[in-house]
Write a protein that holds these residues in place. Structure first.
Motif, mmCIF file in Angstrom:
data_model
loop_
_atom_site.group_PDB
_atom_site.id
_atom_site.type_symbol
_atom_site.label_atom_id
_atom_site.label_comp_id
_atom_site.label_asym_id
_atom_site.label_seq_id
_atom_site.Cartn_x
_atom_site.Cartn_y
_atom_site.Cartn_z
ATOM 1 N N ALA A 11 0.841 -1.200 0.000
ATOM 2 C CA ALA A 11 0.000 0.000 0.000
ATOM 3 C C ALA A 11 0.875 1.248 0.000
ATOM 4 O O ALA A 11 1.899 1.294 0.681
ATOM 5 C CB ALA A 11 -0.916 0.002 1.225
ATOM 6 N N ARG A 12 0.477 2.223 -0.784
ATOM 7 C CA ARG A 12 1.140 3.530 -0.844
ATOM 8 C C ARG A 12 2.625 3.447 -1.191
ATOM 9 O O ARG A 12 3.474 4.106 -0.573
ATOM 10 C CB ARG A 12 0.914 4.304 0.461
ATOM 11 N N ALA A 13 2.933 2.620 -2.183
ATOM 12 C CA ALA A 13 4.312 2.533 -2.679
ATOM 13 C C ALA A 13 4.766 3.920 -3.122
ATOM 14 O O ALA A 13 4.023 4.650 -3.775
ATOM 15 C CB ALA A 13 4.387 1.561 -3.848
ATOM 16 N N GLY A 14 5.983 4.273 -2.766
ATOM 17 C CA GLY A 14 6.523 5.566 -3.176
ATOM 18 C C GLY A 14 6.192 6.693 -2.228
ATOM 19 O O GLY A 14 6.690 7.802 -2.374
ATOM 20 N N SER A 15 5.351 6.420 -1.241
ATOM 21 C CA SER A 15 5.001 7.449 -0.258
ATOM 22 C C SER A 15 5.940 7.333 0.936
ATOM 23 O O SER A 15 6.710 6.384 1.045
ATOM 24 C CB SER A 15 3.555 7.253 0.211
ATOM 25 N N PRO A 16 5.887 8.292 1.872
ATOM 26 C CA PRO A 16 6.747 8.181 3.056
ATOM 27 C C PRO A 16 6.312 7.044 3.995
ATOM 28 O O PRO A 16 7.077 6.645 4.852
ATOM 29 C CB PRO A 16 6.565 9.538 3.757
ATOM 30 N N ASP A 17 5.099 6.532 3.834
ATOM 31 C CA ASP A 17 4.642 5.474 4.747
ATOM 32 C C ASP A 17 4.073 4.269 3.992
ATOM 33 O O ASP A 17 2.910 3.909 4.150
ATOM 34 C CB ASP A 17 3.588 6.022 5.735
ATOM 35 N N PRO A 18 4.915 3.630 3.196
ATOM 36 C CA PRO A 18 4.420 2.457 2.478
ATOM 37 C C PRO A 18 4.197 1.310 3.464
ATOM 38 O O PRO A 18 4.819 1.265 4.526
ATOM 39 C CB PRO A 18 5.572 2.120 1.532
ATOM 40 N N LEU A 19 3.279 0.429 3.112
ATOM 41 C CA LEU A 19 2.969 -0.709 3.984
ATOM 42 C C LEU A 19 3.093 -1.997 3.173
ATOM 43 O O LEU A 19 2.618 -2.075 2.042
ATOM 44 C CB LEU A 19 1.533 -0.558 4.514
ATOM 45 N N VAL A 20 3.747 -2.988 3.758
ATOM 46 C CA VAL A 20 3.881 -4.299 3.119
ATOM 47 C C VAL A 20 3.356 -5.343 4.091
ATOM 48 O O VAL A 20 3.828 -5.431 5.222
ATOM 49 C CB VAL A 20 5.357 -4.601 2.784
ATOM 50 N N VAL A 21 2.348 -6.090 3.676
ATOM 51 C CA VAL A 21 1.795 -7.143 4.532
ATOM 52 C C VAL A 21 1.710 -8.439 3.747
ATOM 53 O O VAL A 21 1.071 -8.494 2.689
ATOM 54 C CB VAL A 21 0.384 -6.774 5.064
ATOM 55 N N ALA A 22 2.354 -9.472 4.272
ATOM 56 C CA ALA A 22 2.363 -10.780 3.614
ATOM 57 C C ALA A 22 1.606 -11.780 4.468
ATOM 58 O O ALA A 22 1.924 -11.962 5.645
ATOM 59 C CB ALA A 22 3.805 -11.239 3.401
ATOM 60 N N ASP A 23 0.599 -12.407 3.886
ATOM 61 C CA ASP A 23 -0.193 -13.390 4.641
ATOM 62 C C ASP A 23 -0.995 -14.220 3.646
ATOM 63 O O ASP A 23 -0.957 -13.967 2.428
ATOM 64 C CB ASP A 23 -1.124 -12.666 5.630
ATOM 65 N N ARG A 24 -1.748 -15.187 4.156
ATOM 66 C CA ARG A 24 -2.614 -15.946 3.250
ATOM 67 C C ARG A 24 -3.735 -15.036 2.776
ATOM 68 O O ARG A 24 -4.142 -14.086 3.476
ATOM 69 C CB ARG A 24 -3.154 -17.230 3.897
ATOM 70 N N LEU A 25 -4.219 -15.325 1.582
ATOM 71 C CA LEU A 25 -5.218 -14.437 0.966
ATOM 72 C C LEU A 25 -6.461 -14.270 1.843
ATOM 73 O O LEU A 25 -7.000 -13.163 1.966
ATOM 74 C CB LEU A 25 -5.602 -14.962 -0.416
ATOM 75 N N SER A 26 -6.909 -15.357 2.480
ATOM 76 C CA SER A 26 -8.115 -15.256 3.312
ATOM 77 C C SER A 26 -7.895 -14.315 4.504
ATOM 78 O O SER A 26 -8.838 -13.657 4.961
ATOM 79 C CB SER A 26 -8.540 -16.647 3.797
ATOM 80 N N GLU A 27 -6.676 -14.231 4.995
ATOM 81 C CA GLU A 27 -6.353 -13.311 6.086
ATOM 82 C C GLU A 27 -6.255 -11.871 5.578
ATOM 83 O O GLU A 27 -6.751 -10.939 6.212
ATOM 84 C CB GLU A 27 -5.013 -13.688 6.728
ATOM 85 N N LEU A 28 -5.582 -11.701 4.448
ATOM 86 C CA LEU A 28 -5.444 -10.351 3.876
ATOM 87 C C LEU A 28 -6.820 -9.752 3.591
ATOM 88 O O LEU A 28 -7.011 -8.539 3.704
ATOM 89 C CB LEU A 28 -4.619 -10.408 2.579
ATOM 90 N N ALA A 29 -7.789 -10.626 3.263
ATOM 91 C CA ALA A 29 -9.139 -10.169 2.918
ATOM 92 C C ALA A 29 -9.835 -9.504 4.099
ATOM 93 O O ALA A 29 -10.777 -8.727 3.920
ATOM 94 C CB ALA A 29 -9.974 -11.345 2.403
#
Lengths: 268, 268
Positions: A211-229
């Motif tokens: 989320a928000r790649a290139g911004s000062p506060d990008p977020l990276v979350v890796a998990d199973r798809l059902s959890e990310l949902a």
């Protein structure tokens, strides 16, 4: 002279120094923000920062009526601005070829792409990405499910042990947005929305939301798809990566930077 | 704080404005130029332009001895610079993870990648690129021919009707350069050299050489590999694209911008 300038991913400072200088030197500047947007800057902020008037053209104004841009470029130095990289949309290529046909010199000043950011932020190696795909809003493509072409791209990449970058639909200035029943503020597909769609077929598979790649506060979350949902990744822009079997260092990165559960990395 | 900054493709103005500001605000700056180089700027020019001392570290100094960079980042704002995009090399990811382990905050400021430029300059659509590959100098990989992995990547992409970006080997600061018998000035593989290697298997196939992407005078030449092998595309950096069957607009672009012979585009 017609100079295509990619503004980069986030705000008025995402452009390259070369692009900034070309923009300041231009006599006139046009922009289109229907293929992508700088979510960190308004047009007014761009105008103030770069000290040049910017004439924003909508889809029809670029695709069906490119003549005003070309006429201007015939007589003066004209900049044509897009969010992210330039030349991503066929429209930009078409405009460049029209200029070329009219004997107008053209120049391309590249911007940072979401592809670079997806790789750079997740730690997934860029040379392991296969073909990318775009996940459309259900309804926008005449069905309620994930299009077969998206499923096929992900599956073929997985067979070759390659990562898939999934761009998420943007419905800005798009007449089909109403048809898809999208409310104001829902024009940008979120990572959780995308994960929910993809989880129908791959609930337990590992994926990564950026989320928000290139911004000062990008977020990276890796998990199973059902959890990310079930999660909320905040504001736009967001994208999703379906990784192949991660290499050792990639797995380290997904765990350290994205919080991936070790068992999804074959570590338990 | 450790900020990874991709300097972009060509010279001191190829960095983003955000990257330029981060560099100017840094207390110390390290750089590595063994994975890629800015051919349009010397280190001295970078230092003068960005007004900061730059400590260049060689491969051993980054891969085997990262502690000085990490020690510095623990106490001050440190920038780690690379040509092109950052995080392309696993070394950068490894360094970031080591910082993370030590509780040092990290930040990634993306640079324009060769992938963006290859697509943007040729008019080939970015979503039609499959997995990329790197063509090594013969001898560097223990054989005199094109490695099977390169052939396979191109072939599998072609089967899926996808373009292949072929990065060309760079032998800067590489102990295998001597082994490959490379003279001074031959450290950067050229497009004609690469075309000659690939023409052994695909003499009549269409390919595209892109020279000096990101510079003020980039060159795009589209022709059969056997023809490209006889040409001189000037200075570095160069790369090569093996296109899939081009779409209509892509064919227009290859013809107008790269001088592709119409018969190679199925137009005669």
């Amino acid at each position: 002279m017609l100079t295509f300038i990619g503004l980069g991913l986030y705000d008025e400072r995402s452009v390259t120094v070369e692009g900034q200088e070309a923009l300041r030197d231009a006599d006139r500047a046009f922009a289109e923000f229907y293929t992508s947007r700088l979510v960190g800057s308004s047009v007014e902020e761009l105008v103030a920062y770069h000290d040049i008037a910017i004439e924003v053209r909508d889809r029809a104004g670029v695709e069906q009526d490119p003549e005003p841009v070309l006429d201007a470029a015939e007589e003066a130095d004209v900049a044509f601005l897009t969010a992210g990289d330039t030349m991503i949309s066929t429209t930009h290529v078409d405009l460049r070829l029209r200029a070329h046909e009219r004997g107008i010199e053209t120049r391309v000043i590249h911007g940072v792409s979401a592809q670079s950011a997806a790789s750079g932020l997740t730690g997934l190696q860029n040379y392991r990405f296969g073909k990318a795909t775009t996940l459309p809003f259900p309804g926008a493509h005449g069905g309620d499910d994930v299009p077969a072409s998206v499923v096929e791209t992900i599956e073929v990449n997985r067979e070759r042990n390659l990562h898939t970058l999934v761009y998420l639909d943007i419905k800005v200035d798009d007449p089909t947005a109403d048809a898809a029943g999208l409310a104001e503020g829902e024009e940008y597909m979120t990572g959780d929305y995308a994960a929910e769609l993809l989880a129908r077929g791959w609930a337990d598979e590992l994926a990564v939301v950026v989320a928000r790649a290139g911004s000062p506060d990008p977020l990276v979350v890796a998990d199973r798809l059902s959890e990310l949902a079930t999660q909320d990744f905040g504001g736009p822009l967001q994208l999703l990566v379906v990784p192949a079997e991660p290499h050792h260092l990639e797995a380290d990165a997904l765990e350290a930077l994205g919080g991936a559960p070790p068992e999804l990395l074959g570590r338990e």
